[in-house]
Write a protein that holds these residues in place. Structure first.
Motif, short mmCIF file in Angstrom:
data_model
loop_
_atom_site.label_atom_id
_atom_site.label_comp_id
_atom_site.label_asym_id
_atom_site.label_seq_id
_atom_site.Cartn_x
_atom_site.Cartn_y
_atom_site.Cartn_z
N VAL A 1 -10.43 -19.06 -38.36
CA VAL A 1 -9.67 -19.48 -39.37
C VAL A 1 -8.43 -20.12 -39.09
O VAL A 1 -8.24 -20.20 -37.95
CB VAL A 1 -8.80 -18.73 -40.10
CG1 VAL A 1 -7.93 -18.52 -40.72
CG2 VAL A 1 -9.20 -16.92 -40.44
N THR A 2 -8.39 -21.57 -39.76
CA THR A 2 -7.78 -23.12 -39.08
C THR A 2 -6.72 -23.02 -39.84
O THR A 2 -5.92 -24.11 -39.85
CB THR A 2 -8.52 -24.28 -38.69
OG1 THR A 2 -9.33 -24.54 -40.15
CG2 THR A 2 -9.78 -23.73 -37.79
N MET B 1 -1.31 -31.20 -35.38
CA MET B 1 -2.42 -29.82 -35.19
C MET B 1 -1.70 -28.38 -33.39
O MET B 1 -0.38 -29.50 -33.48
CB MET B 1 -3.43 -30.14 -33.96
CG MET B 1 -4.55 -31.18 -34.79
SD MET B 1 -5.23 -30.39 -35.78
CE MET B 1 -5.85 -29.33 -35.67
N PRO B 2 -0.84 -27.13 -34.09
CA PRO B 2 -0.62 -26.20 -33.35
C PRO B 2 -0.89 -26.92 -32.50
O PRO B 2 -1.55 -26.75 -31.64
CB PRO B 2 -1.65 -24.88 -34.35
CG PRO B 2 -1.91 -25.51 -35.40
CD PRO B 2 -2.43 -26.62 -35.14
N LEU B 3 0.64 -26.43 -31.54
CA LEU B 3 0.24 -26.65 -30.13
C LEU B 3 0.43 -25.38 -29.48
O LEU B 3 -0.54 -24.97 -28.24
CB LEU B 3 1.84 -26.85 -29.64
CG LEU B 3 2.36 -28.45 -29.96
CD1 LEU B 3 3.59 -28.75 -29.53
CD2 LEU B 3 1.22 -28.94 -28.91
N GLU B 4 0.13 -24.20 -30.44
CA GLU B 4 0.13 -22.36 -29.83
C GLU B 4 -1.39 -22.42 -30.13
O GLU B 4 -1.90 -22.70 -31.11
CB GLU B 4 0.91 -21.52 -30.53
CG GLU B 4 2.16 -21.76 -30.86
CD GLU B 4 3.30 -21.13 -30.99
OE1 GLU B 4 2.91 -19.81 -31.36
OE2 GLU B 4 4.76 -21.54 -31.69
N PRO B 5 -1.89 -21.77 -29.30
CA PRO B 5 -3.49 -21.31 -29.10
C PRO B 5 -3.42 -20.10 -30.18
O PRO B 5 -2.22 -19.55 -29.66
CB PRO B 5 -3.26 -20.74 -28.12
CG PRO B 5 -2.85 -21.06 -26.43
CD PRO B 5 -1.35 -21.55 -27.82
N ALA C 1 -2.80 -20.04 -33.34
CA ALA C 1 -1.72 -20.55 -34.86
C ALA C 1 -2.07 -21.80 -35.57
O ALA C 1 -3.50 -22.34 -35.29
CB ALA C 1 -0.69 -20.96 -33.56
N ILE C 2 -2.20 -20.86 -36.48
CA ILE C 2 -2.49 -22.37 -38.17
C ILE C 2 -1.61 -22.68 -39.15
O ILE C 2 -0.58 -21.15 -38.27
CB ILE C 2 -3.62 -21.38 -39.25
CG1 ILE C 2 -2.99 -20.09 -39.41
CG2 ILE C 2 -5.21 -20.87 -37.83
CD1 ILE C 2 -4.14 -19.15 -40.66
N ASN C 3 -1.50 -23.55 -38.87
CA ASN C 3 -0.91 -24.63 -40.56
C ASN C 3 -1.97 -24.00 -41.48
O ASN C 3 -2.52 -23.36 -41.51
CB ASN C 3 0.28 -25.82 -40.74
CG ASN C 3 1.05 -25.04 -38.62
OD1 ASN C 3 1.83 -24.18 -39.31
ND2 ASN C 3 0.09 -26.72 -37.95
N GLY C 4 -0.95 -24.73 -43.15
CA GLY C 4 -1.41 -24.37 -44.37
C GLY C 4 -1.08 -25.38 -46.02
O GLY C 4 -0.66 -26.61 -45.35
N ALA C 5 -1.21 -25.17 -45.95
CA ALA C 5 -0.36 -25.93 -47.45
C ALA C 5 -0.01 -24.75 -48.72
O ALA C 5 -0.92 -23.78 -49.00
CB ALA C 5 -1.44 -27.00 -47.84
N LEU C 6 0.51 -25.80 -49.69
CA LEU C 6 1.15 -25.32 -50.92
C LEU C 6 0.34 -25.98 -51.97
O LEU C 6 0.51 -27.41 -51.52
CB LEU C 6 2.71 -24.86 -50.93
CG LEU C 6 3.58 -24.15 -50.14
CD1 LEU C 6 4.47 -24.08 -50.63
CD2 LEU C 6 3.27 -22.78 -50.58
#
Length: 129
Positions: free
Chosen positions: A4-5, A51-55, A57-62
């Motif tokens: 999951v990214t 891109m996330p710095l933490e191994p 970790a993911i970001n997303g969107a609304l």
């Protein structure tokens, strides 16, 4: 193993949703310029390419909810999106939206699993694509 990214969360009121997630969890938001109905959500610190710095970790969107049945979904990164789309129905799922290119970033498709859950598939574009 595919991972999951990214996540997508629908919102009826983008301003209200951004305030909620910012106040509740400290998320930051960035307009992409691609679509005003889609806002990137940053949940962890990122590098200059967002891109996330933490191994792990993911970001997303609304995104602006267009239909009442839209719900949050996760996006999985895959190496061969076309191969995955070709396997969806054989595995008991269904294709919701076919593979489409997202600017110069990647390829995206949406599927439903056997339980009716919406999943996004993402393939990064490389220089040879």
């Amino acid at each position: 193993m595919d991972r999951v990214t990214h996540f997508h969360i629908p919102a009826e009121n983008m301003r209200r949703a951004k305030i909620f997630y910012r106040e509740m969890f400290g998320w930051e938001f960035m307009e992409t310029g691609m679509d005003q109905d889609y806002t990137m959500a940053t949940t962890v610190k990122t590098d200059e390419e967002q891109m996330p710095l933490e191994p792990g970790a993911i970001n997303g969107a609304l995104f602006l909810r267009r239909r009442p049945e839209e719900s949050p979904s996760v996006v999985l990164s895959v190496e061969d999106i076309q191969g995955y789309v070709e396997r969806v129905e054989k595995a008991g799922g269904q294709i919701v939206s076919p593979v489409a290119q997202v600017e110069d970033f990647g390829l995206f498709a949406e599927i439903r699993d056997t339980e009716g859950n919406l999943l996004g598939l993402w393939q990064d574009l490389t220089e040879s694509d």
